[in-house]
Design a protein around this motif. Structure first.
Motif, PDB file in Angstrom:
ATOM      1  N   GLU A 538       0.879  -1.160   0.000  1.00  0.00           N
ATOM      2  CA  GLU A 538       0.000   0.000   0.000  1.00  0.00           C
ATOM      3  C   GLU A 538       0.912   1.203   0.000  1.00  0.00           C
ATOM      4  O   GLU A 538       1.839   1.288   0.810  1.00  0.00           O
ATOM      5  CB  GLU A 538      -0.864  -0.010   1.249  1.00  0.00           C
ATOM      6  CG  GLU A 538      -1.908   1.076   1.211  1.00  0.00           C
ATOM      7  CD  GLU A 538      -2.816   1.013   2.420  1.00  0.00           C
ATOM      8  OE1 GLU A 538      -3.360   2.040   2.796  1.00  0.00           O
ATOM      9  OE2 GLU A 538      -2.954  -0.085   2.984  1.00  0.00           O
ATOM     10  N   LEU A 539       0.689   2.127  -0.904  1.00  0.00           N
ATOM     11  CA  LEU A 539       1.609   3.249  -1.013  1.00  0.00           C
ATOM     12  C   LEU A 539       1.610   4.053   0.288  1.00  0.00           C
ATOM     13  O   LEU A 539       0.555   4.372   0.823  1.00  0.00           O
ATOM     14  CB  LEU A 539       1.226   4.143  -2.197  1.00  0.00           C
ATOM     15  CG  LEU A 539       1.537   3.469  -3.531  1.00  0.00           C
ATOM     16  CD1 LEU A 539       0.928   4.223  -4.678  1.00  0.00           C
ATOM     17  CD2 LEU A 539       3.037   3.340  -3.723  1.00  0.00           C
ATOM     18  N   PRO A 540       2.785   4.328   0.834  1.00  0.00           N
ATOM     19  CA  PRO A 540       2.875   4.895   2.172  1.00  0.00           C
ATOM     20  C   PRO A 540       2.543   6.388   2.228  1.00  0.00           C
ATOM     21  O   PRO A 540       2.607   7.086   1.228  1.00  0.00           O
ATOM     22  CB  PRO A 540       4.337   4.666   2.549  1.00  0.00           C
ATOM     23  CG  PRO A 540       5.041   4.609   1.260  1.00  0.00           C
ATOM     24  CD  PRO A 540       4.099   4.092   0.236  1.00  0.00           C
ATOM     25  N   THR A 541       2.219   6.832   3.424  1.00  0.00           N
ATOM     26  CA  THR A 541       2.056   8.250   3.711  1.00  0.00           C
ATOM     27  C   THR A 541       3.147   8.618   4.702  1.00  0.00           C
ATOM     28  O   THR A 541       3.489   7.815   5.572  1.00  0.00           O
ATOM     29  CB  THR A 541       0.688   8.520   4.337  1.00  0.00           C
ATOM     30  OG1 THR A 541      -0.292   7.969   3.478  1.00  0.00           O
ATOM     31  CG2 THR A 541       0.448   9.996   4.509  1.00  0.00           C
ATOM     32  N   VAL A 542       3.663   9.841   4.571  1.00  0.00           N
ATOM     33  CA  VAL A 542       4.828  10.203   5.377  1.00  0.00           C
ATOM     34  C   VAL A 542       4.405  11.142   6.497  1.00  0.00           C
ATOM     35  O   VAL A 542       3.600  12.054   6.289  1.00  0.00           O
ATOM     36  CB  VAL A 542       5.898  10.851   4.479  1.00  0.00           C
ATOM     37  CG1 VAL A 542       6.996  11.485   5.309  1.00  0.00           C
ATOM     38  CG2 VAL A 542       6.478   9.817   3.549  1.00  0.00           C
TER      39      VAL A 542
END
Lengths: 565, 189, 235, 217
Positions: A538-542
């Motif tokens: 799942e594309l990460p959030t920073v």
């Protein structure tokens, strides 16, 4: 969040890649990174073999070099020329910028690939073509180009002077193609970094290594143009008979030197910055420390980049330019020592209060600082115009830039390679073999080049294939030093087999590496090991910066960028 | 093939436009390198004014006019594309590429004339610069025309309309380079 | 001192150039030893076994930043000293041309040096010029101008004992000067790659006392060379 | 060659042993011709792979010339008897190259190899020479170089066939003007100087060369 991997998975289904599309014509940034890495390393072996051949000639003049044959003056010139060209353009550039840039930028920014994957593939294929073109020059009549990697005309422009009617043109074409490949790659890197960062990733949350590669790409784009134009002009001089650089017909040979060094000096920083970035990441991870003064580092790097465009003529102090120009360039050159010194101080300050574990990548990164300092300080001798009158084009220069380029291209690469090997190949490397390789490379490296400083101070000039014609340089003592340097080189080359053995052994091993073996914070360690096509489940959030190690509010000594507070 | 990375736009500028600006930035330094070298030589050699007097100013002026006009239709094409009018954009792009073709045709007649009068690339360094700089620019015109036709073909079917703007930006750049070349090679005598 | 131990200083400005070199050397040695010292000290001190938990230092605050700001200003000050010394020597060697009436012509070509000595009358381009390949004869303690030419490609006239180095450029005449201060016979090297014979393009400089130099000139009554000038119209 | 110190010798041996694994092509005991062939790699950069000469690099054809003359000329170059005049552009290029042959054995080996190469007949490049007039002029040359240009070793006269014509012309010019043959070390060249002076002008030189070129066929 709309950006889940499910969109990607469906996208993947209708092209199940065959071997060719997966490994050869791949648009996956990780595969392209590996292609660049292995092509660069293969070229590195070729360049190292050339070094072996001409160092043997210097130590034992006229000897039939095993595996090579006789090193005649013409062959010697083409060897040193192509050794320099290959090591800078076909090893340092592809490995440090293209391989690490391709592998790290999408992973560290938390996206699935580059913004232009097909452009990325095109860039690699042009690069490979350029490498092949360069190597063909060894098999044409007259042999490969032998006018030094700086290719100063008129020697490089006229066949009756260089005696390599085809070799010199092939060299120019190869270099031109290579530049086009990196221009394409650089545009990709810069746009990706500007536009495709993970949600929440602000500019100051970007890992330093990505910043450095992006700044290096911008430097490259801004400096290579004049040389590309110059390469076109040189090619026309060689093949069409124009007179851009021919003084007898109104041209100017010095013009080439300006075009070349206007690119050539920033080029040093183009390859230096990625290596500095790799070092920063490795040092932070293994000392469990936040990078000291992140913003200062960034500003300093920008300043270095800008300054690097103002120093080029220090390569030409004695080249017949107006002597008054030397004064200006002495000032700018010494000025650039300040930001570089500052970067070294920052790295040392980062170690303060750390909890250092000397793993193989850390050893490489630390040795980068230790040896690069030698390269840096010896540059002051050459930047000071008064001292450069004597040192110019001696072995002192040669040793100086090997002390910068070896840390950059070899030490920086090994630091990065051993650090990201688990992520790239999904296996851990053998620490013991890694350390043997490290000491077996670093000690002989110093043993090669420290003696060369001495020879340079004693007045020995570069690119001379045999010193026995110069009575003052042909003394047995000096010859003994040359032999010592050559033997050290042989030892160093022998130890590289340990590295290849280690790579193959680790790659074959059945034990899988964990996702985050070093307990690092940046996003690539969040992805599965090795990352699949599309990189993340799942594309990460920073949520925070890349170097939040040993944060007082946290029990664990690391804090991944994507973990919510 | 579009990646998720390609659809993101953190900086606020669409990725393709951002990329073409970087392409142009690197092209500027290439042409900058040639033009700076030319200027340095020109300033050092008073003789070059005599050589330059053999260039035909009105042909250069005609070409300047043609290129500027073609840029105008590129702007109009962009306007159509913004309004979603694919066929209209395609038509205007065709006018632009026709301008590019006229430029090349005029150029080839001009060069044929000059070469047949003995001003070849090896005559002297002025002519070397003349043919190299203008030739490199002409290659950019040809590349631009080819890409523009591809974009126009897609735009006619209403696909990839954002590319109309991209090729337009590139075309303005090609135009701008000529704006520098024309006075340097033709007017300064 | 450091360089002189390896290569004698045989020109009036050799010692000045050595001085700049040594000035840089001591500054650099200081910074190098200091930073490597701190660097290795930190590595030893903050090993995992000694300090299991790292500190959290951002380095962004003023009291932390000063640790890099002060050294960086100190580096800048050292640079100023180096620039002043370097520019002064550079000015003396390359920009300033002390007047003299002795000139030697140095012609470089693939792959030989041709030295035209002015001969007993002290003027170039007269019948008594002494032209020698790969041999330069000068008188000690006399100021000389050199006139550097190249016939084909770039070469570099480098006399290590003089600490002198200057590129030769085809199509240009480059002027410079030197004053030999030691007698003896030394190497001249070509320091710019000039083709396959580059490594074999060495020459010798003979620095002679007044008597030696005069007897050398007398011995080299330039017969052979000038026959050539006379018969050149036959071409 | 320079005397090698003992410990340096030991280093060499050690190094050699270290490399022994790699050594497959040991030429230490190879035939002299092998050495000559190997050394010729250097010469071929300018003189062509078969010693056929290359106008671009001012290198004349050397293939199949007499051994004694090749050897003598190589020695002259190496010892500074030829190629030291500042107007001898080709000679100044050859002289450093000859210095690459450090031992007499190497010099002889490469001369042997060159002599063993099949002689080449090169195309005429000089125009305007009249071979019939040249034949008359050749009468003077004949006494030393032989009626068919075959040369005569006792008189130190090399053969004139199988040379490139522009080389012959340059050399006659050089002898005439003293670029060649005026060096005190070049005793045999000095003999040629008055002979060359007998050729009054450019036309005479072209004529005699045209005639010599017919001898090569």
């Amino acid at each position: 969040m709309a950006e889940t991997i499910s969109t990607h998975a469906s996208h993947d289904e209708h092209h199940d890649p065959s071997f060719i599309w997966k490994y050869v014509f791949s648009t996956d940034h990780k595969m392209i990174a590996k292609q660049y890495m292995f092509t660069g390393m293969a070229m590195g072996l070729i360049g190292a073999f050339m070094a072996y051949a001409f160092r043997m000639q210097l130590a034992f003049p006229g000897m039939d070099v095993p595996l090579f044959g006789l090193v005649t003056p013409a062959v010697y010139n083409s060897l040193v020329t192509n050794h320099g060209t290959i090591m800078i353009f076909w090893v340092a550039m592809p490995v440090l910028i293209a391989a690490f840039g391709n592998f790290l930028i999408p992973l560290m920014l938390g996206c699935d690939d580059m913004v232009f994957p097909r452009l990325n593939m095109l860039s690699y294929w042009i690069f490979l073509l350029s490498a092949v073109v360069l190597l063909t020059s060894f098999f044409v009549p007259g042999g490969a180009f032998g006018g030094a990697w700086t290719a100063y005309p008129p020697l490089s422009a006229k066949a009756e002077y260089s005696l390599t009617p085809l070799g010199s043109s092939i060299w120019v074409v190869a270099v031109g193609l290579e530049f086009i490949a990196f221009l394409l790659g650089g545009i990709n890197f810069v746009t990706t970094a500007m536009n495709s960062r993970a949600p929440g990733m602000r500019l100051y949350d970007i890992p330093i290594v990505v910043w450095m590669i992006v700044i290096a790409s911008i430097l490259f784009m801004a400096s290579v143009g004049p040389l590309l134009a110059g390469a076109a002009m040189l090619f026309m001089d060689q093949q069409v008979g124009t007179a851009f650089f021919d003084p007898n017909k109104g041209g100017d040979p010095i013009l080439w030197q300006h075009l070349f060094w206007f690119f050539g000096h920033p080029e040093v920083y183009v390859v230096l910055l990625p290596a500095l970035g790799i070092t920063a990441d490795v040092i932070c991870t293994f000392s469990r420390k936040k990078l000291f003064a992140y913003r200062t580092v960034l500003m300093t790097t920008f300043a270095t980049g800008v300054l690097s465009f103002t120093v080029w003529a220090h390569h030409q102090f004695v080249a017949g330019i107006d002597p008054r120009m030397a004064n200006i360039f002495t000032i700018t050159t010494l000025l650039i020592s300040v930001p570089i010194a500052e970067l070294c101080f920052v790295y040392i300050a980062t170690l303060y209060g750390g909890s250092i574990s000397l793993t193989t990548p850390m050893l490489w990164a630390l040795s980068f600082i230790a040896t690069f300092l030698i390269g840096g300080v010896t540059g002051i001798f050459l930047g000071a115009s008064g001292a450069d009158i004597y040192m110019h084009d001696t072995y002192f220069v040669l040793a100086h830039f090997h002390y910068t380029f070896y840390p950059i291209a070899i030490i920086g690469t090994f630091a990065g390679f051993t650090y990201w090997f688990p992520k790239m190949f999904g296996k851990m490397m053998d620490e013991r073999l890694g350390k043997i390789h490290f000491w077996g490379s670093i000690i002989p490296f110093n043993a090669i080049f420290i003696p060369l400083f001495y020879l340079g101070v004693a007045g020995q000039h570069r690119r001379i294939f045999d010193f026995s014609n110069y009575p003052e340089l042909a003394t047995p003592e000096m010859q003994a030093i040359r032999i010592f340097a050559t033997v050290s080189l042989l030892v160093m080359l022998a130890f590289q087999f340990v590295f290849f053995y280690n790579c193959i052994k680790s790659w074959m091993s059945t034990e899988k590496a964990p996702d985050n073996p070093w307990k690092a914070n940046t996003l690539e360690w969040v992805a599965p090991t090795p990352p699949p096509h599309g990189n993340f489940k799942e594309l990460p959030t920073v949520y925070r910066g890349p170097y939040e190690f040993s944060h007082p509010d946290r029990d664990e000594d690391y804090w991944p960028q994507n973990e919510p507070a | 093939m579009r990646t998720i990375a390609n659809t993101r736009s953190v900086s606020g500028v669409p990725t393709a436009r951002l990329a073409v600006w970087w392409v142009i930035a690197s092209e500027i330094v290439i042409f900058g390198g040639i033009l700076m070298s030319y200027l340095m030589h020109r300033l050092a050699h008073g003789l070059w004014a005599d050589y330059a007097s053999h260039t035909t100013t009105w042909v250069g002026a005609l070409n300047t006019f043609v290129l500027l006009t073609s840029s105008l239709s590129a702007v109009l094409a962009h306007k159509c594309a913004v309004n979603g009018d694919g066929p209209g954009a395609a038509k205007r792009l065709l006018i632009t590429s026709a301008g590019g073709l006229i430029f090349i045709v005029v150029k080839s007649f001009e060069w044929t004339y000059e070469i047949s009068h003995g001003y070849t690339i090896t005559t002297n360094t002025f002519w070397s610069f003349y043919y190299t700089a203008a030739g490199l620019h002409a290659l950019h015109v040809i590349a631009g025309v080819v890409i523009m036709l591809i974009v126009a073909a897609a735009a006619k079917k209403g696909r990839d309309l954002h590319r109309v703007e991209i090729i337009g930006i590139y075309w303005h750049f090609v135009d701008l380079v000529w704006i520098f070349l024309f006075p340097l090679l033709y007017i300064a005598k | 001192m450091l360089i002189e131990a390896l290569v004698p200083a045989a020109s009036s400005y050799a010692k000045d150039i050595d001085f700049v070199w040594e000035l840089v050397f001591w500054f650099v040695a200081f910074w190098f030893i200091l930073s490597e010292g701190i660097f290795f000290y930190f590595i030893m001190k903050f090993r995992k076994k000694n300090s299991p938990k790292a500190e959290y230092i951002s380095g962004e605050e003023k009291h932390q930043k000063k640790w890099i700001t002060y050294p960086h200003i100190a580096v800048l000050i050292c640079d100023v000293f180096i620039v002043v010394a370097a520019v002064k020597v550079w000015y003396d060697v390359k920009q300033d041309m002390p007047p003299t009436d002795r000139t030697v012509r140095v012609m470089s070509s693939q792959w030989a040096w041709t030295f035209t000595h002015p001969g007993p009358d002290g003027k170039l381009d007269t019948a008594d010029d002494i032209i020698k390949n790969d041999e330069l004869h000068v008188e000690v303690d006399q100021l000389y101008h050199y006139e550097l030419h190249s016939r084909d490609v770039l070469h570099d006239f480098s006399v290590p004992v003089f600490r002198l180095k200057q590129d030769a450029i085809p199509g240009r005449t480059i002027m410079g000067w030197f004053t030999p201060t030691l007698t003896g016979e030394f190497d001249i090297q070509c320091a710019e790659i000039c083709g396959i014979g580059h490594g074999l393009m060495g020459a010798r400089i003979f620095i002679e006392s007044k008597e030696q130099h005069e007897s050398w000139m007398a011995k080299n009554n330039p017969r052979g060379e000038n026959l050539l000038l006379a018969s050149n119209e036959g071409r | 060659m320079k005397r090698i110190g003992l410990w340096q010798y030991v280093l060499r041996v050690l190094c050699g042993t270290g490399l022994a694994l790699l050594v497959f092509s040991n030429t230490a005991n190879a035939e002299e011709n092998e050495r000559g062939k190997q050394l010729f790699e250097m010469c071929s950069q300018c003189h062509g792979l078969q010693g056929e000469g290359m106008a671009l690099s001012l290198a004349p054809s050397i293939a199949g010339l007499e051994l004694w003359s090749l050897e003598a000329q190589l020695r002259k170059f190496r010892d500074g008897a030829r190629g030291v005049h500042h107007e001898d552009i080709a000679g100044m290029r050859m002289r450093p190259m000859s210095m690459w042959l450090k031992t007499d054995e190497d010099l002889v080996a490469v001369a042997n190899y060159v002599a063993s190469l099949p002689a080449v007949t090169s195309e005429a490049t000089i125009e305007g020479g009249d071979a019939t007039k040249g034949k008359a002029l050749y009468g003077l040359c004949q006494s030393c170089h032989g009626a068919n240009g075959e040369g005569l070793q006792p008189l130190n006269a090399p053969k004139l066939t199988n040379h490139t014509d522009w080389y012959l012309k340059t050399q006659i010019y050089n002898f005439k003007t003293g670029i060649r043959g005026s060096n005190p070390k070049d005793t045999t060249g000095a003999l040629m100087r008055p002979m060359a002076m007998a050729l009054a002008n450019d036309q005479a030189i072209n004529d005699v060369i045209s005639y010599i070129m017919t001898l090569s066929k």
